[in-house]
Design an enzyme around this catalytic site. Structure first.
Site, PDB file in Angstrom:
ATOM      1  N   HIS A 238      44.079  46.211  30.103  1.00  0.00           N
ATOM      2  CA  HIS A 238      42.844  45.695  30.634  1.00  0.00           C
ATOM      3  C   HIS A 238      43.085  46.362  32.172  1.00  0.00           C
ATOM      4  O   HIS A 238      44.284  45.950  32.755  1.00  0.00           O
ATOM      5  CB  HIS A 238      42.489  44.419  30.318  1.00  0.00           C
ATOM      6  CG  HIS A 238      41.115  44.207  30.719  1.00  0.00           C
ATOM      7  ND1 HIS A 238      40.806  43.837  31.949  1.00  0.00           N
ATOM      8  CD2 HIS A 238      40.185  43.848  29.960  1.00  0.00           C
ATOM      9  CE1 HIS A 238      39.661  43.375  32.041  1.00  0.00           C
ATOM     10  NE2 HIS A 238      38.970  43.572  30.801  1.00  0.00           N
TER      11      HIS A 238
ATOM     12  N   ASP B  52      49.488  38.813  29.916  1.00  0.00           N
ATOM     13  CA  ASP B  52      47.966  38.692  29.811  1.00  0.00           C
ATOM     14  C   ASP B  52      47.711  38.276  28.568  1.00  0.00           C
ATOM     15  O   ASP B  52      47.331  38.957  27.467  1.00  0.00           O
ATOM     16  CB  ASP B  52      47.325  40.063  30.166  1.00  0.00           C
ATOM     17  CG  ASP B  52      45.978  40.031  30.125  1.00  0.00           C
ATOM     18  OD1 ASP B  52      45.334  38.968  29.566  1.00  0.00           O
ATOM     19  OD2 ASP B  52      45.125  41.019  30.211  1.00  0.00           O
TER      20      ASP B  52
ATOM     21  N   GLN C 234      43.544  37.994  24.978  1.00  0.00           N
ATOM     22  CA  GLN C 234      43.090  38.021  23.732  1.00  0.00           C
ATOM     23  C   GLN C 234      44.173  37.140  22.640  1.00  0.00           C
ATOM     24  O   GLN C 234      43.605  36.743  21.797  1.00  0.00           O
ATOM     25  CB  GLN C 234      43.158  39.571  23.148  1.00  0.00           C
ATOM     26  CG  GLN C 234      42.246  40.438  24.081  1.00  0.00           C
ATOM     27  CD  GLN C 234      40.700  40.031  23.675  1.00  0.00           C
ATOM     28  OE1 GLN C 234      40.302  39.462  22.632  1.00  0.00           O
ATOM     29  NE2 GLN C 234      39.874  40.431  24.644  1.00  0.00           N
TER      30      GLN C 234
ATOM     31  N   LYS D 297      36.691  33.013  26.079  1.00  0.00           N
ATOM     32  CA  LYS D 297      37.141  33.824  24.762  1.00  0.00           C
ATOM     33  C   LYS D 297      37.642  32.812  23.638  1.00  0.00           C
ATOM     34  O   LYS D 297      37.867  33.053  22.387  1.00  0.00           O
ATOM     35  CB  LYS D 297      38.366  34.845  25.094  1.00  0.00           C
ATOM     36  CG  LYS D 297      37.839  36.000  26.101  1.00  0.00           C
ATOM     37  CD  LYS D 297      38.867  37.006  26.126  1.00  0.00           C
ATOM     38  CE  LYS D 297      38.444  37.924  27.195  1.00  0.00           C
ATOM     39  NZ  LYS D 297      37.207  38.938  27.279  1.00  0.00           N
TER      40      LYS D 297
ATOM     41  N   CYS E 240      37.086  48.276  29.821  1.00  0.00           N
ATOM     42  CA  CYS E 240      37.787  47.855  31.191  1.00  0.00           C
ATOM     43  C   CYS E 240      39.188  48.458  30.916  1.00  0.00           C
ATOM     44  O   CYS E 240      40.140  47.695  31.314  1.00  0.00           O
ATOM     45  CB  CYS E 240      37.775  46.434  31.511  1.00  0.00           C
ATOM     46  SG  CYS E 240      36.180  45.993  31.804  1.00  0.00           S
TER      47      CYS E 240
HETATM   48  N1  PMP Z   1      42.572  41.172  29.677  1.00  0.00           N
HETATM   49  C1  PMP Z   1      42.326  41.350  28.400  1.00  0.00           C
HETATM   50  C2  PMP Z   1      43.087  41.867  27.417  1.00  0.00           C
HETATM   51  C3  PMP Z   1      40.973  41.172  28.195  1.00  0.00           C
HETATM   52  O1  PMP Z   1      40.454  41.252  26.933  1.00  0.00           O
HETATM   53  C4  PMP Z   1      40.040  40.499  29.284  1.00  0.00           C
HETATM   54  C5  PMP Z   1      38.776  40.323  29.248  1.00  0.00           C
HETATM   55  N2  PMP Z   1      37.834  41.290  28.490  1.00  0.00           N
HETATM   56  C6  PMP Z   1      40.588  40.020  30.471  1.00  0.00           C
HETATM   57  C7  PMP Z   1      41.923  40.488  30.545  1.00  0.00           C
HETATM   58  C8  PMP Z   1      39.865  39.679  31.673  1.00  0.00           C
HETATM   59  O2  PMP Z   1      39.432  38.291  31.496  1.00  0.00           O
HETATM   60  P1  PMP Z   1      38.261  37.771  32.226  1.00  0.00           P
HETATM   61  O3  PMP Z   1      37.091  38.883  32.471  1.00  0.00           O
HETATM   62  O4  PMP Z   1      37.671  36.531  31.457  1.00  0.00           O
HETATM   63  O5  PMP Z   1      38.998  37.319  33.567  1.00  0.00           O
END
Ligand code: PMP
Length: 401
Positions: free
Chosen positions: A120, A197, A200, A223, A360
């Site tokens: 991401h 990270d 998920q 999430k 993203c």
């Molecule tokens: N890493 C991953 C794998 C994600 O799926 C996401 C959220 N789509 C994020 C980071 C970023 O999370 P947040 O926008 O809640 O900070």
């Protein structure tokens, strides 16, 4: 019984165009159960006060619940100490915090940060920024055809300049569970630290940071059935202790004077300003609620729904599924000749909420050779009927387009 669980989610009781809402976008954010919504209402109705400050009853209650929430999070992820739990706004802020404190303070010109190709943007861009600031380099770890980190390529990438490895626990586009244990083992053998990270992964895998051995692990509350605006940075105590603070302000200081300032002990050192007290308490409430279900059963249910979707989508002409494996909680697909956004609009008109776009993850889209995908993601409240609704809506969209 997922149908019963769904009744606890007020947002799921809505209809769109006279059809029950089918929410298949939980990898973006989950809906919130009534008990979490009630926790927020109760906090603001009865205990609202700033924490760690005044001397009245409300501030004492708020502080006690806020710190109790930290204990619940520490217990949930297997952290040895509450000092290792830093509240952040989410995974993104936590990754930026690590980049701007640990990495900015330790990286030297020529050092390397290895980052997964399928990450991401939140786990790519903070490393690029700190690389620019320090003269370090961000190096891509390629993936296999199954969207897994290529461990043999990773082995070849290590050298004496490798200082940080940053990878996702579970990939948000394909739901691939990454071999983080092997990554940690390889990285530690080379003297590099590992940032996971867990945005998920925290939802779909049981985590014990102590046995995993990750140096840093980050996630977002939203999430995990909790509100947006609260997240967690777990960091190894010895690393957090030696890291400089990030943002300056109230609460992160011990003594301030114009001749110099001393900083708070952990975890306060990284928590400048008034925190998201309601969010932290609501996250603890969401975790306690989630823990009332059997993790293995919940995941088996979610995996079953994804598999049902996979089998049904595979039968449809013109549908191409990307990187799905059994045991995933999301499924990404494209309809040949149809823009994902057009398809998503037609699905929305039929009451199906799913995500369309690049998620993203531009580098992963480039590697897959697509501009974007449709992504259906499953949570504890989804049912087989939801899958049936999705499939007939996709069929209809294909007919129309
Ligand atoms: N890493 C991953 C794998 C994600 O799926 C996401 C959220 N789509 C994020 C980071 C970023 O999370 P947040 O926008 O809640 O900070």
């Amino acid at each position: 019984d997922a149908r019963h669980v769904a009744t606890q989610f007020p947002a799921l009781k809505q209809s769109i165009n006279q059809q029950r809402l089918v929410y298949l976008d939980s990898a973006a954010t989950t809906q919130k159960p009534q008990c979490v919504i009630d926790t927020i209402t109760r906090y603001y109705s009865r205990h609202n006060a700033n924490v760690h400050r005044g001397s009245h009853r409300l501030t004492a209650q708020a502080t006690s619940e806020f710190e109790q929430a930290r204990k619940i999070v520490a217990g949930f992820i297997g952290a040895a100490s509450t000092k290792e739990i830093i509240w952040t706004r989410g995974a993104t802020e936590a990754l930026n915090l690590i980049a701007q404190t640990y990495a900015r303070n330790t990286l030297k010109p020529g050092d390397e940060i290895l980052v997964g190709e399928m990450e991401h943007h939140a786990n790519i861009v903070p490393w690029q920024i700190v690389a620019e600031q320090t003269g370090a380099r961000v190096v891509k770890i390629p993936m296999t055809a199954e969207c897994r980190l290529d461990l043999s390529a990773l082995r070849r990438l290590f050298n004496h300049n490798t200082k940080i490895v940053a990878v996702a626990h579970i990939t948000n586009v394909t739901g691939t569970r990454q071999p983080i244990e092997a990554v940690i083992q390889q990285a530690h053998a080379q003297g590099a630290i590992v940032v996971i990270d867990g945005a998920q992964g925290i939802v779909h895998d049981q985590l014990n940071v102590d046995t995993l051995g990750a140096d840093f692990y980050v996630f977002s509350g939203h999430k995990l059935y909790a509100p947006a605006g609260i997240g967690v940075l777990y960091g190894r105590l010895d690393l957090l202790t030696t890291m400089p603070p990030w943002q300056g302000g109230g609460k992160m200081v011990e003594k301030v004077s114009f001749s110099g300032t001393t900083f708070s002990q952990l975890p306060g050192k990284f928590e400048a300003g008034t925190p998201n007290v309601a969010g932290a308490i609501a996250l603890a409430s969401a975790i306690s609620w989630y823990q009332s279900f059997d993790h293995i059963q919940t995941q088996a249910h979610i995996h079953h729904l994804a598999e049902q979707t996979y089998k049904a989508l595979s039968q449809l002409p013109d549908v191409r599924i990307l990187g799905y494996q059994k045991g995933a909680s999301v499924i990404s697909f494209i309809i040949d000749g149809v823009h994902h956004q057009d398809a998503a609009t037609l699905l929305d008109q039929q009451g199906i909420a799913l995500r369309a776009g690049n998620h993203c993850a531009h580098p992963l889209m480039d590697a897959l050779g697509v501009k974007g995908t449709l992504r259906a993601s499953f949570a504890i409240y989804n049912t087989s009927e939801d899958v049936d609704r999705l499939i007939s809506a996709v069929e209809k969209a294909i007919d129309m387009l």
